[in-house]
Every structure is written in C-alpha cells, then in structure tokens.
Scaffold this active site. Structure first.
Site, PDB file in Angstrom:
ATOM      1  N   HIS A  63       1.621   4.568  -2.727  1.00 27.44           N
ATOM      2  CA  HIS A  63       1.749   6.034  -2.560  1.00 27.44           C
ATOM      3  C   HIS A  63       3.085   6.514  -3.104  1.00 27.44           C
ATOM      4  O   HIS A  63       3.150   7.523  -3.817  1.00 27.44           O
ATOM      5  CB  HIS A  63       1.652   6.404  -1.073  1.00 27.44           C
ATOM      6  CG  HIS A  63       0.277   6.259  -0.486  1.00 27.44           C
ATOM      7  ND1 HIS A  63      -0.865   6.650  -1.118  1.00 27.44           N
ATOM      8  CD2 HIS A  63      -0.115   5.753   0.707  1.00 27.44           C
ATOM      9  CE1 HIS A  63      -1.921   6.398  -0.369  1.00 27.44           C
ATOM     10  NE2 HIS A  63      -1.505   5.846   0.757  1.00 27.44           N
ATOM     11  N   HIS A  65       0.842  -1.212   0.000  1.00 27.02           N
ATOM     12  CA  HIS A  65       0.000   0.000   0.000  1.00 27.02           C
ATOM     13  C   HIS A  65       0.871   1.254   0.000  1.00 27.02           C
ATOM     14  O   HIS A  65       0.693   2.163  -0.813  1.00 27.02           O
ATOM     15  CB  HIS A  65      -0.912  -0.012   1.237  1.00 27.02           C
ATOM     16  CG  HIS A  65      -1.738   1.227   1.415  1.00 27.02           C
ATOM     17  ND1 HIS A  65      -3.076   1.300   1.104  1.00 27.02           N
ATOM     18  CD2 HIS A  65      -1.414   2.463   1.876  1.00 27.02           C
ATOM     19  CE1 HIS A  65      -3.541   2.525   1.361  1.00 27.02           C
ATOM     20  NE2 HIS A  65      -2.553   3.252   1.837  1.00 27.02           N
ATOM     21  N   GLU A  66       1.822   1.299   0.907  1.00 27.95           N
ATOM     22  CA  GLU A  66       2.658   2.506   1.009  1.00 27.95           C
ATOM     23  C   GLU A  66       3.515   2.698  -0.250  1.00 27.95           C
ATOM     24  O   GLU A  66       3.756   3.817  -0.691  1.00 27.95           O
ATOM     25  CB  GLU A  66       3.540   2.427   2.254  1.00 27.95           C
ATOM     26  CG  GLU A  66       2.758   2.385   3.563  1.00 27.95           C
ATOM     27  CD  GLU A  66       1.759   3.535   3.711  1.00 27.95           C
ATOM     28  OE1 GLU A  66       0.674   3.301   4.277  1.00 27.95           O
ATOM     29  OE2 GLU A  66       2.023   4.650   3.225  1.00 27.95           O
ATOM     30  N   HIS A 116      -5.530   7.335  -2.298  1.00 24.42           N
ATOM     31  CA  HIS A 116      -6.427   6.305  -1.768  1.00 24.42           C
ATOM     32  C   HIS A 116      -7.559   6.009  -2.754  1.00 24.42           C
ATOM     33  O   HIS A 116      -8.034   6.870  -3.473  1.00 24.42           O
ATOM     34  CB  HIS A 116      -6.974   6.740  -0.406  1.00 24.42           C
ATOM     35  CG  HIS A 116      -5.964   6.571   0.676  1.00 24.42           C
ATOM     36  ND1 HIS A 116      -5.903   7.371   1.801  1.00 24.42           N
ATOM     37  CD2 HIS A 116      -4.930   5.695   0.796  1.00 24.42           C
ATOM     38  CE1 HIS A 116      -4.901   6.987   2.568  1.00 24.42           C
ATOM     39  NE2 HIS A 116      -4.286   5.962   1.977  1.00 24.42           N
TER      40      HIS A 116
END
Lengths: 80, 427
Positions: free
Chosen positions: B119, B115-116, B125
């Site tokens: 980014h 997930h990170e 998101h």
C-alpha cells in the site's frame, strides 16, 4: 437467516468500512435493502463464496477473518 | 491489482519507530527488512534505513489509542494493520496482535508488513485471494513469495528490475583488490550438509561457510556460492568459526591461531590478530542475545567472552555440556538464530536447543534436507512434535535460477542499511 443480535448491523458496518456499501451522500442514513444485497453479493464474489446475497454463516465467518484496514475496491458501483 | 498512487522517486528511506513486544527485536527487525526486500527484489526500488529524523516510509505499532493516528485499532484479531498510500508513507501495525515469525501461531509480521508496504508503495487490494495484496490475511506460509499479480502491480508502478539500468551510485562493485591467495579448491556441494561454520549475520542473513566458499541460506532457497575473500577481503577459506554480534556489529572469524574482525564487509584496523587467551583451532562460535556474550567452542569446552570488557579466562574452558545440554563435542558450527533458538551443527546433522539451552526432542536432524533445501537422501525423521524447522524442505537445489542477493555495504556506516539487492548475474 436467524441472525444473532447486532449481527446484521455488524455486517453492514463491515460493508461500509471496507467500501462495499456507500452511505448515500444526500439521502437519509437508512440504506436501501437492495443496496445492501448488492454489496453483500460483491463481497461474496470477491471472497470466492457462493454469491447468495444472504448473510449466511460462511459470509459472517469470512467477515471475522483478520485483515488489512484499507478498503476493498471490489464493488464497482461504490468504487466509482 | 489496483494502483492507488506512486512515488516520484525510487530510492526511498524508511525508519522503524518502534517494535512489537511479542518478538525479539532483531527477529522483528529482520522480518520488517525482509518485507522491503520482497519488493526491491522485483522492482527498481531501494530502501535505506535511517535511525533518526525524517523518512519517506515510517513503520510503527500502536493500539486502540494513538496520538498520531485517527484510525484506532480494535484489539487482537480483525484489523491487523493499515497504511497510507504514496507519498504519505505511514505504516501502522496493531500492537495488540500476537506478532510472530516462523510459526503458524499468531500473525506473521513479515507477511503483513510486506502487504502494508505494498500500500505504501501505491498498490490497492487484489482480487486474487492468494495474492499478498488480498485484503484478508491468508495465514503463515513458510515459503512465502509474491504472487504474480503482486509483481505485475508493482512493476506497473515502477517498472521491472533490470541489472543494466542499475543506478551508478547504487552500483556496488565487488572488491577489486587482489583476493587473498587461496589455494584453488573445488566448489563445495551444500547438499553434502557439511559446513565449516554457520553465522546469523547482519540484517538477519544466514551464512554457511565451507572451504573457500560462503553462501546465504534463506526460506526460499540458497544464495549463490561466493569465494569468502570476494566478500570479506583478506579473509582466508577453511574457517574454524564465525560469529556476528548485534551488540557491537562486529563479525569475528577464527582460523588456526588468528582472529579477524569485520564491520559488514570492511576489515577493522589492526586485524587479523593472534589468538592468545583462548586456544587456537576453535570449532565454533555463537552470540547469545540473552546475555549478549560470545561463546567460543573447542572440543568439549567453551569460553564465554564479553566483547566490551576485559574477560578473565582463567576459569575457562568450562565443559560445554554443563551449559548446552545434549550437544555434541567438537561441533563444526553453532549459532543463535532468528527464531530465538540456538543451533549446533556437526557432520551432516544439527541440534536445536530451546531457550533453556537444552536440545529439543527429535534432534539431531539432517542439515542438507532442513537447511540447504536438498531432497532427502534418506527418509527424514520429523520430530514427534511435528515441528519442522523454519527452512524449506524437500526441494532439490536449483542453482540455475539463483539471483545474487548479497548486500555489500563497503563504505556506509552500519547505521544506514541499504537493501538494494545486486541484480542476478552468473554466480
């Protein structure tokens, strides 16, 4: 809603931290109730919760879920 | 999906600055490396690890205080991690979380890292609550994979991954030297459940060897079957044993009275050598991270070998059951795995041992069903604690859609790990 001490403040902090609510840049710190309700509705919709605009149990539980520290772009108004 | 930015280049370096204390370091590293691979599997991105100096993406763990991050964390729960968008590259995890792997307990490091990294690569998101890029952690999923929205987002930033435009310098040719003359042999069926050897190899990849072939075993399925000599030039098939040591980065293969040594896929000079201080025709081998030694097994005995010291084998072999309680004689394979446990394989079954090297209740279990993702032939008895092993279960082997995900580091030192996955091709 019967809210515990600080629960409303914690919820407003959450909405501010994750981009659902924006402190008015020029105005005083206190936020308009209608802005808070709109932010709450945006959060409930993005979380697939009933969109009541109320700080109900399900909404508070969702705010306690572990998550990423980055903001959410789900309130079109603040996102702009 | 939401696009927040993008890197102007597609070949990025990364550096792991520190690791969490709640996981064995090679488990944590494997989780972080796998997190990169989710993205490099679907977009034309490569990630090269550097162990010193500057890197485009820098992963680190900190708590409520941090000398280099104004965004303090909040203790266990709530905020788990955060990351900067391109082209900044910082990825921070809350060191106070219970970072775990292959369990529903705690917080899965691999999923949060993926997930990170989303980014750090430019994604914001997602509105899909089941997408990886959803803001709230949806918990451990044993067969995790990217949501279509995640894939659409990353491909909106960097395009689709397609084999024909693979960069030349990233092209990793398969070795062209003539392979070891191997007697033609039928391709084995992983669903038979029988193996010659099992190995947890470099970068946390699990390899299964049978006959002249080798394949990788992952949470989401099996890699394609490769001729052993197509990956490890000069290595014969029908191996007795295979073991990778993270301590030395050496891979040792054993067959008959010979031993081969490789670093990644390159044979070390002077090998193969003759086995003269332990018996030939071994059954299995494993590396035990707790004492950093290699264990060799044959019949009902074992040898403990220190790769970097002159080992006195005069008191070996010792009885295997004296150290590994409850395991079978003459195993066909053995390995210490990413979950910190030891596994023994024999015939169609396997045994899982706890950290005290004692077989856990509910074992032996079926290899084909629990490791090779094959539909169970017979009702499988799940151990009473209901704990299923880490690998996927209940799916039939789908050989039509397998992508080749072997990382060939032929001329790079082990230090630089290229996580560029060769594109899918007919196996």
């Amino acid at each position: 809603w019967a809210l515990g001490p600080g629960e409303k403040e914690a919820a407003v902090d959450y909405l501010l931290q994750y981009g659902y609510l924006q402190k008015p840049l020029e105005g005083p710190d206190d936020l308009r109730p209608e802005d808070i309700i709109e932010a709450l509705r945006a959060f409930q919709e993005a979380s697939e919760l009933p969109v009541s605009g109320q700080l109900d149990d399900a909404t508070r539980a969702r705010m306690r879920q572990p998550r990423c520290g980055l903001e959410d772009p789900f309130n079109q108004k603040t996102h702009k | 999906y939401l696009l927040l930015g993008r890197w102007r280049k597609k070949h990025l370096t990364f550096r792991i600055l520190n690791l969490p204390s709640t996981l064995p370091s090679y488990t944590a590293r494997a989780a972080l490396l796998q997190a990169f691979q989710y993205w490099s599997n679907v977009a034309p991105l490569t990630f090269r690890e550097v162990k010193a100096g500057w890197a485009d993406i820098r992963l680190s763990f900190h708590g409520r205080q941090s000398p280099y991050c104004s965004n303090a964390f909040d203790g266990p729960g709530r905020v788990l991690a955060h990351a900067d968008i391109p082209e900044l590259g910082s990825v921070h995890f809350d060191e106070d979380e219970l970072w775990t792997e292959e369990t529903y307990r705690g917080v899965n490091l691999r999923i949060i890292a993926a997930h990170e990294l989303g980014h750090a690569l430019g994604l914001g998101h997602s509105r899909y609550t089941q997408a990886l890029m959803a803001p709230v952690y949806a918990g451990y999923r044993p067969h995790f994979k990217l949501h279509p929205d995640d894939v659409a987002g990353i491909q909106a930033l960097y395009g689709k991954k397609s084999p024909e435009i693979e960069d030349e310098e990233e092209e990793t040719e398969l070795p062209t030297v003539p392979q070891v003359p191997t007697e033609p042999s039928p391709m084995p069926d992983p669903c038979s459940g029988e193996v010659d050897a099992m190995m947890l190899g470099p970068r946390g990849k699990t390899y299964a060897f049978k006959g002249n072939y080798v394949w990788t075993v992952t949470d989401s399925g099996l890699g394609p079957l490769f001729q052993v000599s197509a990956l490890w030039e000069g290595l014969p098939g029908n191996l007795d044993a295979a073991v990778y040591s993270p301590r030395t980065q050496w891979i040792h293969f054993f067959k008959g009275d010979k031993v081969w040594r490789y670093v990644n896929f390159k044979m070390s000079p002077g090998f193969p050598k003759k086995l003269n201080r332990v018996e030939p025709n071994l059954d299995a081998a494993l590396y035990w991270p707790l004492n950093k030694k290699v264990f060799l097994f044959k019949g009902s005995g074992y040898w403990q070998w220190d790769e970097l010291a002159q080992t006195d084998f005069s008191r070996y072999p010792k009885p295997t059951k004296g150290l590994f309680t409850g395991v079978p004689d003459q195993p066909s394979g053995a390995m210490s795995w990413r979950d910190g446990r030891v596994y023994f394989f024999k015939g169609k079954q396997y045994w899982r041992l706890n950290r005290q090297l004692r077989v856990e209740k509910g074992y032996p279990r079926d290899i084909a069903h629990n490791w090779m993702h094959c539909r169970p032939q017979t009702p499988d008895t799940t151990p009473s604690d209901g704990d299923t092993t880490s690998s996927a279960t209940g799916t039939t082997l789908d050989t039509t859609s397998l992508a080749i995900d072997i990382t060939l580091n032929t001329d790079r030192s082990a230090r630089d790990t290229i996580l560029d996955i060769t594109p899918s091709a007919t196996a």
